[in-house]
Scaffold this motif. Structure first.
Motif, PDB file in Angstrom:
ATOM      1  N   ASN A   2       0.822  -1.204   0.000  1.00 43.57           N
ATOM      2  CA  ASN A   2       0.000   0.000   0.000  1.00 43.57           C
ATOM      3  C   ASN A   2       0.861   1.260   0.000  1.00 43.57           C
ATOM      4  N   ALA A   3       1.690   1.398  -1.036  1.00 38.85           N
ATOM      5  CA  ALA A   3       2.566   2.558  -1.129  1.00 38.85           C
ATOM      6  C   ALA A   3       1.734   3.833  -1.249  1.00 38.85           C
ATOM      7  N   SER A   4       2.075   4.835  -0.447  1.00 41.12           N
ATOM      8  CA  SER A   4       1.335   6.096  -0.457  1.00 41.12           C
ATOM      9  C   SER A   4       2.135   7.226  -1.082  1.00 41.12           C
ATOM     10  N   LEU A   5       3.455   7.070  -1.147  1.00 38.48           N
ATOM     11  CA  LEU A   5       4.299   8.129  -1.692  1.00 38.48           C
ATOM     12  C   LEU A   5       5.531   7.505  -2.331  1.00 38.48           C
ATOM     13  N   VAL A   6       5.868   7.947  -3.537  1.00 40.93           N
ATOM     14  CA  VAL A   6       7.045   7.451  -4.241  1.00 40.93           C
ATOM     15  C   VAL A   6       7.903   8.641  -4.639  1.00 40.93           C
ATOM     16  N   TYR A   7       9.209   8.552  -4.370  1.00 41.45           N
ATOM     17  CA  TYR A   7      10.114   9.664  -4.671  1.00 41.45           C
ATOM     18  C   TYR A   7      11.403   9.113  -5.257  1.00 41.45           C
ATOM     19  N   CYS A   8      11.894   9.709  -6.345  1.00 42.76           N
ATOM     20  CA  CYS A   8      13.167   9.319  -6.952  1.00 42.76           C
ATOM     21  C   CYS A   8      14.196  10.408  -6.653  1.00 42.76           C
ATOM     22  N   ASP A   9      15.295  10.050  -5.987  1.00 47.47           N
ATOM     23  CA  ASP A   9      16.288  11.058  -5.628  1.00 47.47           C
ATOM     24  C   ASP A   9      17.286  11.258  -6.766  1.00 47.47           C
ATOM     25  N   ASN A  10      18.264  12.131  -6.540  1.00 49.44           N
ATOM     26  CA  ASN A  10      19.199  12.486  -7.617  1.00 49.44           C
ATOM     27  C   ASN A  10      20.216  11.395  -7.916  1.00 49.44           C
ATOM     28  N   THR A  11      20.186  10.288  -7.155  1.00 51.39           N
ATOM     29  CA  THR A  11      21.064   9.141  -7.449  1.00 51.39           C
ATOM     30  C   THR A  11      20.277   8.015  -8.106  1.00 51.39           C
ATOM     31  N   ASN A  12      19.027   8.306  -8.482  1.00 57.87           N
ATOM     32  CA  ASN A  12      18.133   7.344  -9.136  1.00 57.87           C
ATOM     33  C   ASN A  12      17.677   6.216  -8.215  1.00 57.87           C
ATOM     34  N   LEU A  13      17.764   6.433  -6.906  1.00 53.62           N
ATOM     35  CA  LEU A  13      17.166   5.502  -5.964  1.00 53.62           C
ATOM     36  C   LEU A  13      15.693   5.859  -5.808  1.00 53.62           C
ATOM     37  N   LEU A  14      14.851   4.816  -5.774  1.00 49.66           N
ATOM     38  CA  LEU A  14      13.415   5.025  -5.664  1.00 49.66           C
ATOM     39  C   LEU A  14      12.995   4.779  -4.219  1.00 49.66           C
ATOM     40  N   TRP A  15      12.416   5.802  -3.587  1.00 51.89           N
ATOM     41  CA  TRP A  15      11.979   5.728  -2.196  1.00 51.89           C
ATOM     42  C   TRP A  15      10.466   5.524  -2.193  1.00 51.89           C
ATOM     43  N   CYS A  16      10.014   4.434  -1.569  1.00 50.26           N
ATOM     44  CA  CYS A  16       8.582   4.110  -1.535  1.00 50.26           C
ATOM     45  C   CYS A  16       8.115   4.071  -0.082  1.00 50.26           C
ATOM     46  N   ALA A  17       7.191   4.964   0.253  1.00 50.13           N
ATOM     47  CA  ALA A  17       6.649   5.023   1.610  1.00 50.13           C
ATOM     48  C   ALA A  17       5.305   4.324   1.644  1.00 50.13           C
ATOM     49  N   GLY A  18       5.104   3.474   2.633  1.00 48.93           N
ATOM     50  CA  GLY A  18       3.852   2.742   2.772  1.00 48.93           C
ATOM     51  C   GLY A  18       3.551   2.469   4.220  1.00 48.93           C
TER      52      GLY A  18
END
Length: 399
Positions: A2-18
């Motif tokens: 149930n991911a609620s927020l997805v963010y891609c940082d400047n190193t191309n890592l994908l951060w998924c908050a759930g």
């Protein structure tokens, strides 16, 4: 989940908050790829794909047998479901035939399928089915669990707590192979280079059938296996026999009759081992109830992968096999995970040290936000303190 927020940082890592926290995905170093199945079938006991219990690879297709009343599935190379068979054969009214225990691809590419509703022979090209059931007096029990064909062309079939049988394909007759224990329960069957057939049993430990002597030989526990229940068998490239049990692994050198044990004391994440596979680099992959382990014999080292490393679950309790392209497949409830062992990359990234504060003789030194100081600092052996992140670094004395 149930991911609620997805963010891609400047190193191309994908951060998924759930709801379970934050997961960080590095696409370049993604090791495990999981395919989930959400199709619902009204005829199934449970409205889901079910736990995939066994695989068979045939002509670029994956045949997956599921438990919990979900039957047989044909998947393409993209793991998309092409065909579904809830009961086997499809016209069978016995719902226990939808619980698949084993799938064997014969030399003529036909499928032998062991279910709790009988033994099924299936020719996919002709959509031809034949059922061997206790009702028709073909077999001693409906609960077929394992099917194996040895190098001599002999068919071995086991039934749940109803013994081990030889099957004559031409006469379609079954002969009790091990009359000493007519309720023998087999958990795995394999063959060595000398054409001996090895049997993993639930309560008799390890058995070998010697073709030259035409007899069964018992390899007693705990000398040869740490437990009387042997879950799986595998021969490695050195012709050593790996026995997976609920109390770890025994590695048997049949030439010297010596045994080595591999347990949690040697680094396994769990002693409850469900299966082993060897990759082309010689590493042994070990499926346990708590993590996927990889063992490098030369280094005597064990590395463990958990759900936090990309697996869909910590426990690997169902099917574990490899395909023709050396990809490994493992399964569980509603998913199949694939990975390529040689793509395993060690994380050699060393995070930079960022100093947040420092003092020299009680005088605080100011640092910028990036942890840099405008001037070059020369520190001698006198006492000084450094603090970084959540912890602190003390240093004193001569350096």
């Amino acid at each position: 989940k149930n991911a609620s927020l997805v963010y891609c940082d400047n190193t191309n890592l994908l951060w998924c908050a759930g709801e379970n926290g934050i997961d960080i995905l590095d696409e370049k170093n993604q090791f495990f790829t999981t395919h989930y199945f959400n199709q619902k079938f009204s005829e199934a006991f449970q409205q889901q794909f079910g736990e995939v219990k066994v695989f068979a690879l045939r002509k670029n297709k994956i045949w997956a047998g599921a438990w919990f009343g979900n039957g047989l599935y044909c998947l393409n190379e993209n793991f998309e479901i092409e065909k579904t068979f809830v009961t086997l054969p499809p016209q069978n009214t016995n719902k226990e035939s939808s619980q698949v225990n084993d799938i064997f691809v014969d030399s003529d590419s036909t499928l032998w399928i062991c279910t709790f509703g009988g033994l099924v022979h299936f020719v996919p090209e002709k959509n031809s089915w034949k059922l061997f059931s206790a009702a028709s007096k073909n077999i001693p029990s409906n609960r077929a669990t394992h099917f194996f064909r040895d190098s001599k062309g002999i068919y071995w079939i086991s039934f749940y707590r109803s013994g081990l049988y030889w099957f004559d394909k031409n006469t379609e007759k079954f002969l009790l192979a091990f009359p000493q224990n007519p309720k023998l329960h087999i958990l795995d069957i394999t063959e060595d280079g000398n054409k001996n057939v090895w049997l993993a049993t639930e309560d008799r430990g390890l058995l070998k059938f010697s073709h030259p002597e035409n007899k069964f030989i018992n390899y007693p526990s705990p000398k040869y296996a740490p437990d009387f229940t042997v879950n799986g068998l595998m021969f490695d490239n050195k012709k050593h026999l790996w026995c997976s049990t609920r109390k770890g692994i025994s590695i048997i050198d049949l030439k010297t009759d010596s045994v080595e044990f591999l347990t949690s004391a040697e680094g396994l994440s769990s002693d409850n081992v469900n299966g082993t596979l060897q990759d082309k680099s010689g590493r042994i992959w070990i499926a346990t109830s708590n993590g996927l382990n990889v063992y490098e014999e030369g280094k005597k080292s064990v590395r463990v992968f958990y759900k936090a490393d990309g697996l869909p679950a910590d426990g690997i309790n169902a099917a574990f096999t490899k395909n023709n392209s050396e990809k490994f497949l493992l399964s569980g409830t509603n998913f199949i995970t694939e990975f390529l062992p040689d793509s395993l990359l060690k994380n050699t990234f060393v995070p930079p040290v960022r100093i947040t504060s420092a003092q020299i003789f009680g005088e605080k030194i100011l640092f910028s936000e990036n942890g840099k100081h405008e001037k070059f600092l020369q520190l001698n052996w006198q006492h000084f303190w450094l603090e970084r992140g959540r912890g602190s670094l003390k240093s004193c004395g001569q350096h």
